[in-house]
Design a protein around this motif. Structure first.
Motif, PDB file in Angstrom:
ATOM      1  N   VAL C 226     -46.713 -13.213 -42.774  1.00  0.00           N
ATOM      2  CA  VAL C 226     -45.476 -13.190 -43.558  1.00  0.00           C
ATOM      3  C   VAL C 226     -45.763 -13.713 -44.964  1.00  0.00           C
ATOM      4  CG1 VAL C 226     -43.191 -14.213 -43.797  1.00  0.00           C
ATOM      5  CG2 VAL C 226     -43.946 -13.387 -41.565  1.00  0.00           C
ATOM      6  N   ALA C 227     -46.523 -14.805 -45.040  1.00  0.00           N
ATOM      7  CA  ALA C 227     -46.863 -15.389 -46.346  1.00  0.00           C
ATOM      8  C   ALA C 227     -47.689 -14.406 -47.166  1.00  0.00           C
ATOM      9  CB  ALA C 227     -47.614 -16.698 -46.144  1.00  0.00           C
ATOM     10  N   LEU C 228     -48.620 -13.765 -46.486  1.00  0.00           N
ATOM     11  CA  LEU C 228     -49.491 -12.806 -47.167  1.00  0.00           C
ATOM     12  C   LEU C 228     -48.656 -11.653 -47.730  1.00  0.00           C
ATOM     13  CD1 LEU C 228     -52.613 -12.582 -47.453  1.00  0.00           C
ATOM     14  CD2 LEU C 228     -52.548 -10.951 -45.563  1.00  0.00           C
ATOM     15  N   ASP C 229     -47.734 -11.160 -46.914  1.00  0.00           N
ATOM     16  CA  ASP C 229     -46.847 -10.060 -47.306  1.00  0.00           C
ATOM     17  C   ASP C 229     -46.044 -10.391 -48.549  1.00  0.00           C
ATOM     18  OD1 ASP C 229     -47.367  -8.098 -45.579  1.00  0.00           O
ATOM     19  OD2 ASP C 229     -45.355  -8.019 -44.680  1.00  0.00           O
ATOM     20  N   LYS C 230     -45.648 -11.663 -48.648  1.00  0.00           N
ATOM     21  CA  LYS C 230     -44.823 -12.064 -49.790  1.00  0.00           C
ATOM     22  C   LYS C 230     -45.647 -12.270 -51.042  1.00  0.00           C
ATOM     23  CE  LYS C 230     -41.127 -14.555 -47.522  1.00  0.00           C
ATOM     24  NZ  LYS C 230     -40.807 -15.926 -47.146  1.00  0.00           N
ATOM     25  N   GLY C 231     -46.963 -12.142 -50.911  1.00  0.00           N
ATOM     26  CA  GLY C 231     -47.822 -12.305 -52.069  1.00  0.00           C
ATOM     27  C   GLY C 231     -48.120 -13.747 -52.422  1.00  0.00           C
ATOM     28  N   ALA C 232     -47.959 -14.658 -51.448  1.00  0.00           N
ATOM     29  CA  ALA C 232     -48.266 -16.066 -51.721  1.00  0.00           C
ATOM     30  C   ALA C 232     -49.781 -16.235 -51.859  1.00  0.00           C
ATOM     31  CB  ALA C 232     -47.735 -16.933 -50.584  1.00  0.00           C
ATOM     32  N   PRO C 233     -50.233 -17.222 -52.628  1.00  0.00           N
ATOM     33  CA  PRO C 233     -51.671 -17.443 -52.833  1.00  0.00           C
ATOM     34  C   PRO C 233     -52.298 -18.118 -51.613  1.00  0.00           C
ATOM     35  CG  PRO C 233     -50.419 -19.130 -53.993  1.00  0.00           C
ATOM     36  CD  PRO C 233     -49.409 -18.213 -53.357  1.00  0.00           C
ATOM     37  N   VAL C 234     -52.437 -17.376 -50.548  1.00  0.00           N
ATOM     38  CA  VAL C 234     -52.920 -17.992 -49.315  1.00  0.00           C
ATOM     39  C   VAL C 234     -54.072 -17.203 -48.710  1.00  0.00           C
ATOM     40  CG1 VAL C 234     -50.742 -19.083 -48.676  1.00  0.00           C
ATOM     41  CG2 VAL C 234     -51.164 -16.710 -48.002  1.00  0.00           C
ATOM     42  N   ASP C 235     -54.859 -17.914 -47.927  1.00  0.00           N
ATOM     43  CA  ASP C 235     -55.939 -17.265 -47.177  1.00  0.00           C
ATOM     44  C   ASP C 235     -55.924 -17.844 -45.767  1.00  0.00           C
ATOM     45  OD1 ASP C 235     -57.982 -15.618 -46.606  1.00  0.00           O
ATOM     46  OD2 ASP C 235     -59.445 -16.540 -47.973  1.00  0.00           O
ATOM     47  N   VAL C 236     -56.650 -17.151 -44.879  1.00  0.00           N
ATOM     48  CA  VAL C 236     -56.661 -17.608 -43.497  1.00  0.00           C
ATOM     49  C   VAL C 236     -58.061 -18.106 -43.129  1.00  0.00           C
ATOM     50  CG1 VAL C 236     -57.209 -15.327 -42.586  1.00  0.00           C
ATOM     51  CG2 VAL C 236     -56.057 -16.979 -41.111  1.00  0.00           C
ATOM     52  N   VAL C 237     -58.112 -19.182 -42.347  1.00  0.00           N
ATOM     53  CA  VAL C 237     -59.385 -19.666 -41.807  1.00  0.00           C
ATOM     54  C   VAL C 237     -59.264 -19.666 -40.287  1.00  0.00           C
ATOM     55  CG1 VAL C 237     -60.902 -21.669 -41.574  1.00  0.00           C
ATOM     56  CG2 VAL C 237     -59.895 -21.110 -43.813  1.00  0.00           C
ATOM     57  N   TYR C 238     -60.184 -18.951 -39.639  1.00  0.00           N
ATOM     58  CA  TYR C 238     -60.221 -19.030 -38.174  1.00  0.00           C
ATOM     59  C   TYR C 238     -61.019 -20.277 -37.834  1.00  0.00           C
ATOM     60  CZ  TYR C 238     -58.032 -14.501 -37.568  1.00  0.00           C
ATOM     61  OH  TYR C 238     -57.132 -13.486 -37.568  1.00  0.00           O
ATOM     62  N   PRO C 239     -60.375 -21.281 -37.297  1.00  0.00           N
ATOM     63  CA  PRO C 239     -61.030 -22.586 -37.213  1.00  0.00           C
ATOM     64  C   PRO C 239     -62.091 -22.645 -36.103  1.00  0.00           C
ATOM     65  CG  PRO C 239     -58.859 -22.692 -36.226  1.00  0.00           C
ATOM     66  CD  PRO C 239     -58.994 -21.326 -36.805  1.00  0.00           C
ATOM     67  N   ASP C 240     -63.010 -23.595 -36.308  1.00  0.00           N
ATOM     68  CA  ASP C 240     -63.987 -23.997 -35.288  1.00  0.00           C
ATOM     69  C   ASP C 240     -64.847 -22.843 -34.787  1.00  0.00           C
ATOM     70  OD1 ASP C 240     -63.091 -26.821 -35.171  1.00  0.00           O
ATOM     71  OD2 ASP C 240     -61.220 -25.867 -34.491  1.00  0.00           O
ATOM     72  N   GLN C 241     -65.274 -22.014 -35.736  1.00  0.00           N
ATOM     73  CA  GLN C 241     -66.124 -20.895 -35.336  1.00  0.00           C
ATOM     74  C   GLN C 241     -67.505 -21.374 -34.902  1.00  0.00           C
ATOM     75  OE1 GLN C 241     -65.213 -17.398 -35.022  1.00  0.00           O
ATOM     76  NE2 GLN C 241     -63.397 -18.684 -34.852  1.00  0.00           N
ATOM     77  N   ASP C 242     -67.898 -22.572 -35.359  1.00  0.00           N
ATOM     78  CA  ASP C 242     -69.194 -23.120 -34.927  1.00  0.00           C
ATOM     79  C   ASP C 242     -69.030 -24.047 -33.728  1.00  0.00           C
ATOM     80  OD1 ASP C 242     -70.279 -21.809 -37.091  1.00  0.00           O
ATOM     81  OD2 ASP C 242     -69.924 -23.517 -38.428  1.00  0.00           O
ATOM     82  N   GLY C 243     -67.831 -24.183 -33.252  1.00  0.00           N
ATOM     83  CA  GLY C 243     -67.619 -25.148 -32.168  1.00  0.00           C
ATOM     84  C   GLY C 243     -66.794 -24.564 -31.038  1.00  0.00           C
ATOM     85  N   LEU C 244     -65.580 -25.101 -30.911  1.00  0.00           N
ATOM     86  CA  LEU C 244     -64.716 -24.733 -29.784  1.00  0.00           C
ATOM     87  C   LEU C 244     -64.272 -23.279 -29.805  1.00  0.00           C
ATOM     88  CD1 LEU C 244     -62.238 -27.752 -29.741  1.00  0.00           C
ATOM     89  CD2 LEU C 244     -64.146 -27.366 -28.190  1.00  0.00           C
ATOM     90  N   GLY C 245     -64.242 -22.722 -30.988  1.00  0.00           N
ATOM     91  CA  GLY C 245     -63.666 -21.385 -31.136  1.00  0.00           C
ATOM     92  C   GLY C 245     -62.192 -21.491 -31.491  1.00  0.00           C
ATOM     93  N   THR C 246     -61.590 -20.347 -31.843  1.00  0.00           N
ATOM     94  CA  THR C 246     -60.186 -20.327 -32.246  1.00  0.00           C
ATOM     95  C   THR C 246     -59.303 -20.023 -31.038  1.00  0.00           C
ATOM     96  OG1 THR C 246     -60.751 -19.598 -34.471  1.00  0.00           O
ATOM     97  CG2 THR C 246     -58.503 -19.145 -33.724  1.00  0.00           C
ATOM     98  N   MET C 247     -58.252 -20.822 -30.931  1.00  0.00           N
ATOM     99  CA  MET C 247     -57.320 -20.634 -29.817  1.00  0.00           C
ATOM    100  C   MET C 247     -56.542 -19.322 -30.021  1.00  0.00           C
ATOM    101  SD  MET C 247     -55.599 -22.245 -27.228  1.00  0.00           S
ATOM    102  CE  MET C 247     -54.127 -21.846 -26.319  1.00  0.00           C
ATOM    103  N   VAL C 248     -56.490 -18.519 -28.991  1.00  0.00           N
ATOM    104  CA  VAL C 248     -55.738 -17.267 -29.051  1.00  0.00           C
ATOM    105  C   VAL C 248     -54.658 -17.300 -27.982  1.00  0.00           C
ATOM    106  CG1 VAL C 248     -55.948 -14.855 -28.405  1.00  0.00           C
ATOM    107  CG2 VAL C 248     -57.454 -15.787 -30.128  1.00  0.00           C
ATOM    108  N   ILE C 249     -53.441 -16.982 -28.367  1.00  0.00           N
ATOM    109  CA  ILE C 249     -52.328 -17.012 -27.415  1.00  0.00           C
ATOM    110  C   ILE C 249     -51.735 -15.617 -27.303  1.00  0.00           C
ATOM    111  CG2 ILE C 249     -50.038 -17.980 -26.943  1.00  0.00           C
ATOM    112  CD1 ILE C 249     -50.963 -20.455 -28.524  1.00  0.00           C
ATOM    113  N   PRO C 250     -51.938 -14.966 -26.157  1.00  0.00           N
ATOM    114  CA  PRO C 250     -51.460 -13.589 -26.045  1.00  0.00           C
ATOM    115  C   PRO C 250     -49.965 -13.507 -25.737  1.00  0.00           C
ATOM    116  CG  PRO C 250     -52.471 -14.258 -23.989  1.00  0.00           C
ATOM    117  CD  PRO C 250     -52.593 -15.435 -24.930  1.00  0.00           C
ATOM    118  N   ASN C 251     -49.371 -12.394 -26.085  1.00  0.00           N
ATOM    119  CA  ASN C 251     -48.080 -12.054 -25.493  1.00  0.00           C
ATOM    120  C   ASN C 251     -48.328 -11.821 -24.011  1.00  0.00           C
ATOM    121  OD1 ASN C 251     -45.694 -11.189 -27.476  1.00  0.00           O
ATOM    122  ND2 ASN C 251     -47.643 -10.803 -28.494  1.00  0.00           N
TER     123      ASN C 251
END
Lengths: 510, 223, 334
Positions: C226-251
């Protein structure tokens, strides 16, 4: 009063407002009550008290003078400021909070009090205004002769204060049951958690319903305890009676205080209505890229997507208010006039004292059965939910109005042979029409914005309040803002138009 | 003569406070009883108890030979006693016009719909309020309001007329006129009247009997 | 009295009007945002001719509403299909015996980690628990994982939603599984003691970072989008790629036990679990992450095959949820 009639109304009220609660309370077991209040929850409770008192205090501070000025003085613009003064009740409190945090960056407990206080001040203003209007002109003139306007105020104040405090108690009730505002306003620094958080968190947490209901009990008790003085105060406020030769009091001249008073009223309106609505208009028009075209676009999108929901909201809320008024008239009359019915008053306010979630789940428990399935699935259920949850307001308002009707009017009806229903319809109802209209309006308004309990009822899905909140999460600001504005205007505009253009001053507007 | 009504051992309390009685009173048909006494002596409460508007705590009320109340049990509610009541202060319905007030009273007391307009006109003429049909009580003078009250009380074709300080708010001339009218009506309609006043001189000429109330009790009037 | 009764009688028809939706419509409870799901549901209706009566949750209730309704309606179930936008509550409903088993043919190619061994629910289109960073305030590589929340330089400039509801709760509870009870408890205590800002919701953290009030925060991928769509100055970081990994929550989607329309319910589930719907959800403004690697998706959306996913036993998380919730409440609600 006719016993069958009262019994019928009481039964209707008990089924609508009482049964869902009884069913829920029946689920509480002794073990659920153990360890209910420990050091942690007691601290939450303390903060809840603080929040409630702060909000009620602010509501009183703003509402009492506002109500007096717009109802009884020659302050410029009173005719349109008075109906505008009830608008904050229609605005979702979270949107008000959003506005203030965006504009001022204010955070913490005090801003939460500010939001809740300015959002609920109309409750005090409405009660104050009505009480001031019930003072007989002659009584007031006598006081003016003795001590001028100040003397009149001093004499009237004893009659009006109970009504104003009654409104403040209601503001307290609203504040202590809210958790979204303190939560939202205290996300940085120390959290300002309140007891309502605990209630909600317990619902999410436990699959044992008894425990969740039990968690709500301290809040229910606090709410009821704060409503009881309101009831007692209301009775004392009933001193001001309207008899057959009642003379409307004339507006009090403010003299050189006229413009400062107008300034005060405008400031109150600006804080409580102007800024939030202004912000919504700004957002609806596209925010920083604001344009009329953007505004028009947002409104037409909102209308297009939510037309059916808006229509449903209007119809369901109006039906609930209409269902409630006759019941309120009968019960309010019984509460006021019958000695035996008086002890029912604390029971009548019970639905106001329970968290929405408890009421909503109670509705499912009561109505989701094969025999009532078509009712449960249909829009009628929403009407019953609204009526049950907010009917108590109409009953209290009706009782207050009956108190101001000279009993001799009804006695005269009896002696000419009019039966109970005829007296109620032909003597009491017309004498209290303005207040009954006010009760209708209040139930209507609260139903229009009701969400927390309605989520549990299937057909409530198709209401405008529901759509606004769904959209809030998605963060489509212009759409949300336009929809919230549409919802607000739909409620306010007819009243405003009538107040401004109507030949008769709109008496139903509280 | 048959008694219009009879009270036996009647008592009225408000909580623990005794407002009235115990007292006995029998009033014959056609009698004009004058009840005098200081304010607060219980005169109005007695009138209301006779009409059935307050529930007695003890005693009985017989109404034209029928038991109307037995202790706190109301057997014959006021709306079925056919009692004309002229309230202190009028008790007029502020939202109804003069004609509406009378037609409401007439309809409530069982007058056929077809007769209402004629009877309303008659009553208005009787109390000399013809032409006032559309006026509301708030726009009437004290005398006019009292006459409207009287017309309303008469609309039920009362068997007993209860007057609570009927001349209170009126000036001397109006009092005399209204008294004369009352006397005239009583003779023509053969009414039973209980007339409450704090002024012993009022209606002395009309009264067939006088009683004094004192602390909720009836005493012979020796003034 | 007669008039009063007449007045009441006028109101009665309103109440007895049966539901406007007819009895042969399949009833869907849907906690995925109405704005995302409604159009898809209409599409299903057009394609199959089956009418759907959809009822939605609101953000205000944070999925408590529909789940609680399902529990309360147990005596007379009226819901056929529950489409939950997360997984923990679904697992709990399964444990409570409210769900029917259904092995949808559409789910054959969905990885086993997203499927219930007993086929009572199936996961699809996921959200990842990511960091939204304001590119004006954070340099690339400056924040990489969940422990950055505790870095003193970010206190007051970063946030996580209070872990009492929604996906943040599921995330918090999952940490108990992957870090062990002691490890997770220590982490959350540190969060509390360090004075990390606790926002009301992931939507709020997204707004605050977009507006520059915060440098970065935890949020969900749909909120980030939503933030990206609005053109806000934001980026995404998928956290802990060298460690635990990123939590994914499915529908998750499931058929209710004793559903009034079981046949239609299964048809709806088959449709919802199709690759086509997962692709549409990926392309929508909510940018859901396909759990199947071969689902077409826009460039800004990754699939679960594109990054290191935190290895979570959802059934275990769901089972322990009540306990975790109680502990987190003691910790964060005081």
């Amino acid at each position: 009063m006719s016993r069958p009639l009262v019994a019928l109304a009481a039964a209707a009220f008990a089924i609508l407002g009482g049964l869902p609660l009884v069913v829920m309370l029946a689920r509480v077991e002794a073990a659920d009550l153990a360890g209910l209040l420990d050091a942690r929850t007691l601290e939450l409770f303390g903060r809840t008290l603080w929040l409630g008192l702060g909000s009620a205090g602010l509501a009183l501070l703003l509402g009492a003078p506002f109500g007096f000025l717009v109802a009884r003085t020659d302050v410029p613009g009173a005719a349109w400021m008075r109906p505008l003064g009830v608008v904050p009740l229609f605005l979702p409190p979270l949107l008000i909070a959003l506005t203030w945090t965006v504009l001022t960056g204010a955070r913490g407990a005090w801003p939460a009090v500010l939001v809740l206080g300015t959002g609920t001040f109309p409750l005090v203003a409405v009660f104050t205004a009505r009480a001031f209007e019930r003072i007989d002109a002659r009584r007031e003139e006598a006081a003016i002769l003795l001590g001028g306007t100040r003397g009149a105020l001093a004499a009237s104040w004893r009659l009006v204060a109970p009504a104003a405090l009654c409104g403040a108690c209601l503001s307290f009730v609203f504040a202590v049951n809210d958790f979204s505002i303190p939560d939202y306003m205290s996300w940085v620094g120390p959290k300002f958690n309140v007891y309502a958080d605990e209630v909600f968190a317990t619902w999410g947490q436990t699959s044992s319903p008894g425990r969740a209901v039990a968690a709500a009990l301290p809040l229910v008790a606090l709410t009821l305890v704060s409503l009881l003085p309101a009831l007692a105060l209301r009775r004392r406020g009933a001193l001001a009676t309207l008899d057959s030769d009642f003379q409307r009091p004339r507006p009090l001249p403010l003299g050189r205080w006229r413009w400062p008073a107008a300034g005060f009223c405008l400031a109150v309106l600006a804080i409580s209505v102007g800024v939030p609505v202004g912000r919504l208009l700004y957002e609806a028009g596209g925010g920083a890229d604001w344009s009329v075209a953007g505004l028009r676009g947002a409104f037409s999108r909102a209308l297009e997507l939510a037309r059916d929901d808006l229509r449903n909201s209007l119809l369901l809320s109006a039906a609930a208010a209409t269902l409630v008024v006759p019941v309120a008239l009968v019960l309010g009359h019984a509460l006021e006039r019958s000695r035996r019915a008086r002890w029912l008053e604390p029971l009548v306010v019970l639905p106001l004292g329970v968290p929405a979630i408890l009421f909503g789940i109670g509705i499912i428990a009561v109505w989701n059965h094969p025999a009532t399935a078509s009712l449960y699935d249909g829009p009628g259920m929403v009407v019953l939910l609204f009526a049950g949850r907010f009917g108590a307001f109409a009953v209290l308002i009706a009782a207050g109005a009956v108190a101001s009707v000279d009993p001799a009017l009804e006695d005269a009806g009896r002696t000419v042979g009019a039966g109970p229903a005829r007296r109620l319809l032909r003597i009491v109802a017309p004498s209290t029409a303005a207040s009954l209209g006010g009760g209708w309006l209040l139930v209507f308004v609260l139903s229009m914005r009701e969400l927390d309990a309605a989520i549990f009822v299937p057909a409530a899905n198709a209401t405008a309040a529901f759509r606004v909140y769904n959209a809030v999460h998605f963060g489509r600001d212009d759409f949300v803002a336009a929809l919230a504005l549409l919802l607000t205007f739909l409620i306010v505009l007819p009243g405003l138009a009538w107040a401004l253009l109507g030949r008769r001053r709109l008496e139903v507007l509280p | 003569m048959t008694p219009a009504f009879a009270l036996r051992g009647l008592e009225v309390h408000a909580g623990r406070t005794r407002l009235l009685g115990p007292l006995d009173l029998t009033v014959e048909e056609g009698e004009h009883l004058l009840l005098v006494g200081a304010s607060g002596s219980g005169k109005s409460t007695l009138l209301r108890a006779i009409a059935g508007l307050v529930r007695p705590t003890a005693g009985t009320v017989d109404w034209f030979g029928e038991r109307a109340s037995d202790g706190p049990r109301l057997r014959l509610p006021p709306e079925r006693r056919r009692v004309g009541f002229l309230f202190q202060g009028g008790g007029l319905w502020p939202h109804m016009s003069v004609a509406r007030t009378l037609s409401f009273a007439l309809r409530s007391s069982g007058t056929p719909r077809a007769d209402v307009a004629r009877r309303t006109a008659e009553l208005l003429e009787l109390v000399e309020l013809t032409g006032f049909d559309a006026r509301r009580p708030g726009t009437l003078s004290g005398g006019e309001r009292q006459r409207l009250s009287l017309a309303r009380a008469l609309a039920v074709s009362p068997r007993v007329l209860l007057l609570d300080e009927p001349l209170g708010p009126l000036d001397v001339e109006l009092r005399a006129a209204l008294l004369e009218r009352l006397g005239d009506l009583q003779r023509r309609l053969h009414l039973t009247v209980v007339h409450v006043t704090h002024d012993p001189e009022e209606a002395a000429a009309l009264a067939t009997r006088r009683l004094r109330m004192q602390d909720g009790l009836l005493v012979e009037d020796d003034s | 009295m007669p008039r009063l009764l007449a007045l009441l009688a006028c109101c009665l028809p309103l109440l007895t009007v049966a539901s406007c939706a007819d009895a042969d419509a399949v009833v869907l409870y849907c906690s995925l945002d109405q704005v995302h799901s409604e159009e898809l549901i209409r599409e299903f209706e057009r394609e199959t001719g089956i009418r759907v009566r959809a009822e939605f949750d609101t953000e205000a209730n944070k999925t408590v509403g529909l789940v609680e309704r399902l529990r309360q309606e147990r005596a007379r179930p009226r819901c056929d299909v529950f489409w939950n936008n997360e997984i923990a509550h679904t697992v709990r409903l399964a444990e409570e015996g409210l769900l029917a088993s259904y092995d949808s043919p559409s789910a054959a190619d969905i990885p086993a980690v997203f499927r219930d061994p007993q086929n009572r629910w199936t996961g699809f289109a996921a959200r990842a628990r990511v960091l939204i960073v304001n590119t004006d305030l954070v340099q690339p590589g400056e924040v990489t994982g969940y422990r950055d929340l505790l870095d003193p330089k970010w206190i007051g400039k970063s946030a996580v939603a209070r872990p009492l509801t929604g996906t943040t709760l599921t995330h918090a509870a999952a940490l108990y599984e992957v870090l062990g009870e002691d490890g997770a408890r220590a982490f959350w205590n540190e969060v509390k003691d360090a004075g990390v800002s606790l926002a009301q919701s992931n939507g709020q953290t997204m707004r605050l970072v977009s507006e520059g009030e915060l440098a970065w925060a935890f949020t969900d991928t749909d909120d980030f989008n939503v933030a990206l769509d609005k053109g806000a100055p934001v980026d995404v970081v998928y956290p802990d790629q060298d460690g635990l990994g990123t939590m994914v929550i499915p529908n998750t989607v499931c058929v209710l036990k004793d559903a009034p329309h079981p046949e239609l319910a299964r048809k709806l589930v088959d449709w919802i679990l199709s690759k086509d719907v997962e692709a549409k959800l990926a392309a929508s403004r909510s940018a859901q992450i396909p759990v199947r690697g071969d689902v077409p998706h826009p460039d800004n959306v990754r699939t679960a095959a594109d990054f290191k996913v935190m290895d979570v036993d959802f059934v275990a998380v769901g089972r322990a949820m009540e306990e975790r919730q109680a502990e987190l409440k003691e910790m964060f609600l005081d």
